[in-house]
Design an enzyme around this catalytic site. Structure first.
Site, PDB file in Angstrom:
ATOM      1  N   HIS A  20     -14.015 -59.379   1.227  1.00  0.00           N
ATOM      2  CA  HIS A  20     -13.626 -60.146   0.043  1.00  0.00           C
ATOM      3  C   HIS A  20     -12.828 -61.370   0.488  1.00  0.00           C
ATOM      4  O   HIS A  20     -12.712 -61.634   1.688  1.00  0.00           O
ATOM      5  CB  HIS A  20     -12.871 -59.268  -0.954  1.00  0.00           C
ATOM      6  CG  HIS A  20     -11.653 -58.575  -0.385  1.00  0.00           C
ATOM      7  ND1 HIS A  20     -10.518 -59.250  -0.007  1.00  0.00           N
ATOM      8  CD2 HIS A  20     -11.409 -57.262  -0.122  1.00  0.00           C
ATOM      9  CE1 HIS A  20      -9.622 -58.395   0.454  1.00  0.00           C
ATOM     10  NE2 HIS A  20     -10.141 -57.175   0.407  1.00  0.00           N
ATOM     11  N   HIS A  23     -10.217 -61.040   3.330  1.00  0.00           N
ATOM     12  CA  HIS A  23     -10.735 -61.064   4.710  1.00  0.00           C
ATOM     13  C   HIS A  23     -11.167 -62.477   5.094  1.00  0.00           C
ATOM     14  O   HIS A  23     -10.971 -62.920   6.226  1.00  0.00           O
ATOM     15  CB  HIS A  23     -11.930 -60.110   4.858  1.00  0.00           C
ATOM     16  CG  HIS A  23     -11.639 -58.706   4.435  1.00  0.00           C
ATOM     17  ND1 HIS A  23     -12.201 -58.136   3.321  1.00  0.00           N
ATOM     18  CD2 HIS A  23     -10.812 -57.771   4.954  1.00  0.00           C
ATOM     19  CE1 HIS A  23     -11.744 -56.910   3.180  1.00  0.00           C
ATOM     20  NE2 HIS A  23     -10.894 -56.662   4.153  1.00  0.00           N
ATOM     21  N   CYS A 128      -2.226 -41.584   5.512  1.00  0.00           N
ATOM     22  CA  CYS A 128      -3.001 -42.402   4.562  1.00  0.00           C
ATOM     23  C   CYS A 128      -4.313 -42.781   5.233  1.00  0.00           C
ATOM     24  O   CYS A 128      -4.310 -43.504   6.236  1.00  0.00           O
ATOM     25  CB  CYS A 128      -2.249 -43.666   4.156  1.00  0.00           C
ATOM     26  SG  CYS A 128      -3.301 -44.785   3.175  1.00  0.00           S
ATOM     27  N   CYS A 131      -5.097 -46.607   5.285  1.00  0.00           N
ATOM     28  CA  CYS A 131      -4.416 -47.345   6.361  1.00  0.00           C
ATOM     29  C   CYS A 131      -4.784 -46.798   7.737  1.00  0.00           C
ATOM     30  O   CYS A 131      -4.513 -47.438   8.741  1.00  0.00           O
ATOM     31  CB  CYS A 131      -2.897 -47.224   6.255  1.00  0.00           C
ATOM     32  SG  CYS A 131      -2.156 -47.953   4.813  1.00  0.00           S
ATOM     33  N   CYS A 149       1.354 -43.598  -0.397  1.00  0.00           N
ATOM     34  CA  CYS A 149       1.264 -44.764   0.507  1.00  0.00           C
ATOM     35  C   CYS A 149       1.856 -45.990  -0.182  1.00  0.00           C
ATOM     36  O   CYS A 149       1.416 -46.360  -1.268  1.00  0.00           O
ATOM     37  CB  CYS A 149      -0.195 -45.020   0.880  1.00  0.00           C
ATOM     38  SG  CYS A 149      -0.405 -46.600   1.726  1.00  0.00           S
ATOM     39  N   HIS A 152      -1.191 -48.724  -0.450  1.00  0.00           N
ATOM     40  CA  HIS A 152      -2.352 -48.439  -1.310  1.00  0.00           C
ATOM     41  C   HIS A 152      -2.013 -47.700  -2.596  1.00  0.00           C
ATOM     42  O   HIS A 152      -2.880 -47.507  -3.448  1.00  0.00           O
ATOM     43  CB  HIS A 152      -3.406 -47.644  -0.526  1.00  0.00           C
ATOM     44  CG  HIS A 152      -4.014 -48.423   0.596  1.00  0.00           C
ATOM     45  ND1 HIS A 152      -3.568 -48.337   1.885  1.00  0.00           N
ATOM     46  CD2 HIS A 152      -5.004 -49.347   0.602  1.00  0.00           C
ATOM     47  CE1 HIS A 152      -4.276 -49.157   2.655  1.00  0.00           C
ATOM     48  NE2 HIS A 152      -5.150 -49.773   1.903  1.00  0.00           N
ATOM     49  N   LYS A 301      -1.320 -56.845  -3.601  1.00  0.00           N
ATOM     50  CA  LYS A 301      -2.249 -57.263  -2.546  1.00  0.00           C
ATOM     51  C   LYS A 301      -3.680 -56.985  -2.982  1.00  0.00           C
ATOM     52  O   LYS A 301      -3.995 -55.884  -3.427  1.00  0.00           O
ATOM     53  CB  LYS A 301      -1.940 -56.478  -1.268  1.00  0.00           C
ATOM     54  CG  LYS A 301      -2.860 -56.827  -0.133  1.00  0.00           C
ATOM     55  CD  LYS A 301      -2.681 -55.870   1.039  1.00  0.00           C
ATOM     56  CE  LYS A 301      -3.806 -56.075   2.041  1.00  0.00           C
ATOM     57  NZ  LYS A 301      -4.134 -54.873   2.792  1.00  0.00           N
ATOM     58  N   LYS A 304      -9.705 -53.302  -1.844  1.00  0.00           N
ATOM     59  CA  LYS A 304     -10.658 -52.394  -2.465  1.00  0.00           C
ATOM     60  C   LYS A 304      -9.960 -51.210  -3.127  1.00  0.00           C
ATOM     61  O   LYS A 304     -10.272 -50.835  -4.253  1.00  0.00           O
ATOM     62  CB  LYS A 304     -11.619 -51.868  -1.388  1.00  0.00           C
ATOM     63  CG  LYS A 304     -12.743 -51.065  -1.990  1.00  0.00           C
ATOM     64  CD  LYS A 304     -13.506 -50.272  -0.958  1.00  0.00           C
ATOM     65  CE  LYS A 304     -14.576 -49.464  -1.680  1.00  0.00           C
ATOM     66  NZ  LYS A 304     -15.120 -48.395  -0.866  1.00  0.00           N
TER      67      LYS A 304
HETATM   68  N1  MSP Z   1      -9.274 -52.356  11.041  1.00  0.00           N
HETATM   69  C1  MSP Z   1      -7.938 -52.765  10.852  1.00  0.00           C
HETATM   70  C2  MSP Z   1      -7.568 -53.879  11.819  1.00  0.00           C
HETATM   71  C3  MSP Z   1      -7.719 -53.542  13.260  1.00  0.00           C
HETATM   72  S1  MSP Z   1      -7.349 -54.890  14.287  1.00  0.00           S
HETATM   73  C4  MSP Z   1      -7.248 -54.266  15.822  1.00  0.00           C
HETATM   74  C5  MSP Z   1      -7.757 -53.274   9.428  1.00  0.00           C
HETATM   75  N2  MSP Z   1      -8.858 -53.686   8.805  1.00  0.00           N
HETATM   76  S2  MSP Z   1      -8.933 -54.263   7.308  1.00  0.00           S
HETATM   77  O1  MSP Z   1     -10.343 -54.360   7.005  1.00  0.00           O
HETATM   78  O2  MSP Z   1      -8.135 -53.472   6.441  1.00  0.00           O
HETATM   79  O3  MSP Z   1      -8.423 -55.728   7.399  1.00  0.00           O
HETATM   80  C6  MSP Z   1      -7.065 -56.031   7.349  1.00  0.00           C
HETATM   81  C7  MSP Z   1      -6.871 -57.519   7.421  1.00  0.00           C
HETATM   82  O4  MSP Z   1      -7.672 -58.189   6.428  1.00  0.00           O
HETATM   83  C8  MSP Z   1      -5.456 -57.934   7.080  1.00  0.00           C
HETATM   84  O5  MSP Z   1      -4.598 -57.829   8.180  1.00  0.00           O
HETATM   85  C9  MSP Z   1      -5.669 -59.367   6.672  1.00  0.00           C
HETATM   86  O6  MSP Z   1      -5.862 -60.144   7.810  1.00  0.00           O
HETATM   87  C10 MSP Z   1      -6.977 -59.291   5.891  1.00  0.00           C
HETATM   88  N3  MSP Z   1      -6.738 -59.036   4.480  1.00  0.00           N
HETATM   89  C11 MSP Z   1      -7.205 -57.995   3.737  1.00  0.00           C
HETATM   90  N4  MSP Z   1      -6.777 -58.133   2.454  1.00  0.00           N
HETATM   91  C12 MSP Z   1      -6.037 -59.250   2.347  1.00  0.00           C
HETATM   92  C13 MSP Z   1      -5.344 -59.868   1.295  1.00  0.00           C
HETATM   93  N5  MSP Z   1      -5.337 -59.386   0.070  1.00  0.00           N
HETATM   94  N6  MSP Z   1      -4.667 -60.996   1.571  1.00  0.00           N
HETATM   95  C14 MSP Z   1      -4.628 -61.532   2.829  1.00  0.00           C
HETATM   96  N7  MSP Z   1      -5.261 -60.959   3.849  1.00  0.00           N
HETATM   97  C15 MSP Z   1      -6.012 -59.846   3.626  1.00  0.00           C
HETATM   98  O7  MSP Z   1      -6.641 -53.306   8.963  1.00  0.00           O
END
Ligand code: MSP
Length: 505
Positions: A20, A23, A128, A131, A149, A152, A301, A304
């Site tokens: 989304h 990311h 969690c 996470c 959590c 979440h 935040k 999903k």
């Molecule tokens: N798989 C782990 C990361 C491992 S790195 C060795 C993970 N994945 S995640 O799919 O949950 O992605 C997390 C990252 O996505 C966050 O750290 C951030 O960079 C980005 N974001 C996800 N949602 C976000 C927002 N709502 N706002 C800003 N960044 C966001 O954690």
């Protein structure tokens, strides 16, 4: 002389669902910095990818009635599709199921086991799955009487099982030392972790899961009944992505310049855990950790699990191009503070900056050059106007060099606004000698466009071509007066006006 090398990474995302705009926020940030350094002639390696093992993915695959392998294969192609839509120009898309990555994880486990940093024990605590981490009593919140959590807002699961622990505690002083170096940007995030460690101490973490419960993971080389904890596996992507085991010279070349981009949700893992893991493996800490805050909806935040997602598709269909979406995301980029997303905010950036400021300048200046000089404009620099915009150019460059993308593109817009005002003042369409104003205006437009290139590569490339030039990749391109002759070929309208209101966020 300092070598011109730049290595940048994004977190590897969980492919449990399509990406989304949260990311995209991180990935476009990394892509923009990668393109900024390429523009300046650096050798750039840009790594992104997917974090495919562990309970979260195992359960999601089961929910879809698929085995994890086919599930992640399907999701990975969706991720790649979105990154291609958004023009993400990565050097490698790493998957934690890649053979060379699995090899590195096993090597690392073996190495630290032999060094005595791993011991067997029993873990009891609250987990969690979203996470993929345990929360201690001090960390979780209690809702409806249940440990929950904090990120979440979902009830935690109680676990009690045999595992292997990693001796992070032995590295407490080392981690604090590294946190005191100038690695974490912005600095206050380092302070946050320092305070947490001083308060709670650096605790050992569990790095193994019984195969009977989590079968979808990399087998622990010294005990076949266990799989590797997904975070231990995932963090290592940053070293396996540049061939830590298979090409040590290449690894050393890039590692020295590594910049990790992450959201603040995963700060703990990228400092306390990662710095210690690297030390155990005799690898120096990263050069920089760039940490940004969240995109939020109604103060929460976006994610999903919370169910408040704004999709990349929605933005693409409202603004019509990847460049506009990338621009909007980078214009609101904030390392320190969360950004509340809204169509009003996005619309005003699109219309104010892209349509009325930059788009307007492109259109009127190219029309002017073609009407008054047949598009052929030889060098004739107005030094007076140079004095006005030179400081803005320098500030734009400086902002990019210190990762402040949002400031950099604001300076670019300031130059465009000043150039529009300059044309209004000089009225070259009335003048008997329009050339100095038009040449200088075109130079200002060229530099504005180059400053926008890392964020809007497609538009920038096509505008530079409309001026009869090609993008050059070198440090010298920001000099005013560099172009001998512009040959303006067309008068593009890069961004169309918005029609109608957007649906509510
Ligand atoms: N798989 C782990 C990361 C491992 S790195 C060795 C993970 N994945 S995640 O799919 O949950 O992605 C997390 C990252 O996505 C966050 O750290 C951030 O960079 C980005 N974001 C996800 N949602 C976000 C927002 N709502 N706002 C800003 N960044 C966001 O954690």
């Amino acid at each position: 002389m300092k070598e011109k090398i730049f290595y940048i990474t994004t977190p590897i995302y969980y492919p449990n669902d399509r990406p989304h705009i949260g990311h995209a926020y991180t990935t476009v940030l990394a892509d923009t910095l990668a393109r900024w350094y390429r523009l300046r002639g650096f050798d750039v390696f840009f790594l992104t990818g997917t974090d495919e093992h562990g309970l979260k993915i195992q359960r999601e695959a089961e929910k879809h009635g698929l085995n994890p392998r086919s599930f992640v294969d399907k999701m990975v192609s969706i991720f790649k599709e979105y990154w291609s839509i958004l023009d993400i120009d990565y050097s490698r898309f790493i998957r934690t199921t890649d053979e060379d990555h699995e090899e590195v994880v096993k090597y690392a486990l073996d190495y630290i086991y032999r060094k005595g940093y791993v011991y067997k024990g029993i873990y009891k605590g609250w987990y969690c799955t979203s996470c993929e981490r345990y929360y201690s009593e001090k960390e979780y919140i209690v809702e409806n009487g249940r440990p929950t959590c904090p990120s979440h807002r979902k009830p935690l699961e109680y676990m009690e099982e045999e595992t292997y622990f990693l001796k992070l505690s032995e590295f407490q002083d080392y981690v604090l030392d590294v946190l005191n170096k100038d690695i974490v940007y912005p600095r206050h995030y380092a302070q946050e972790i320092i305070s947490k460690i001083k308060l709670e101490g650096l605790q050992d973490i569990s790095i193994a899961r019984p195969k009977t419960r989590v079968y979808w993971g990399i087998e622990i080389p010294f005990d076949k009944n266990f799989t590797t904890y997904v975070w231990f596996d995932a963090l290592l992507n940053y070293v396996s992505g540049i061939e830590f085991l298979r090409n040590r010279d290449r690894f050393d070349r890039y590692w020295n310049y590594v910049h990790h981009v992450i959201g603040k949700d995963i700060l703990w893992f990228h400092t306390a855990v990662w710095f210690a893991m690297l030390a155990m493996l005799d690898i120096p800490p990263p050069r920089k950790l760039l940490v940004h805050a969240f995109l939020t909806v109604k103060g929460q935040k976006m994610g999903k699990s919370v169910g408040n997602i704004v999709s990349i598709d929605d933005l693409m269909s409202r603004y019509g191009s990847s460049d506009a979406v990338r621009y909007i995301l980078m214009r609101v980029l904030n390392y320190d503070k969360d950004v509340e997303v809204s169509w009003d905010l996005f619309d005003s950036i699109y219309t104010g900056d892209l349509v009325n400021t930059y788009g307007n300048l492109v259109r009127r200046l190219t029309v002017l050059a073609m009407r008054t000089l047949n598009g052929v404009v030889d060098r004739d620099l107005d030094e007076e106007f140079v004095k006005e915009i030179k400081p803005l150019i320098d500030q734009g460059i400086e902002a990019y060099n210190s990762f402040r993308i949002s400031d950099a593109i604001k300076y670019a817009m300031d130059i465009a606004r000043k150039t529009n005002a300059y044309l209004n003042k000089r009225e070259p369409w009335r003048s008997s000698n329009p050339r100095p104003t038009i040449y200088t205006g075109l130079e200002a437009l060229r530099i504005t466009t180059l400053l926008l290139y890392p964020v809007m590569p497609r538009t920038a490339t096509s505008i530079i071509r409309a001026l009869g030039l090609e993008i050059e990749f070198s440090e010298e391109i920001f000099e005013l007066g560099r172009v001998d002759t512009f040959r303006v070929r067309e008068a593009p309208i890069p961004f169309k006006k918005l029609s109608g209101a957007a649906g509510g966020i």
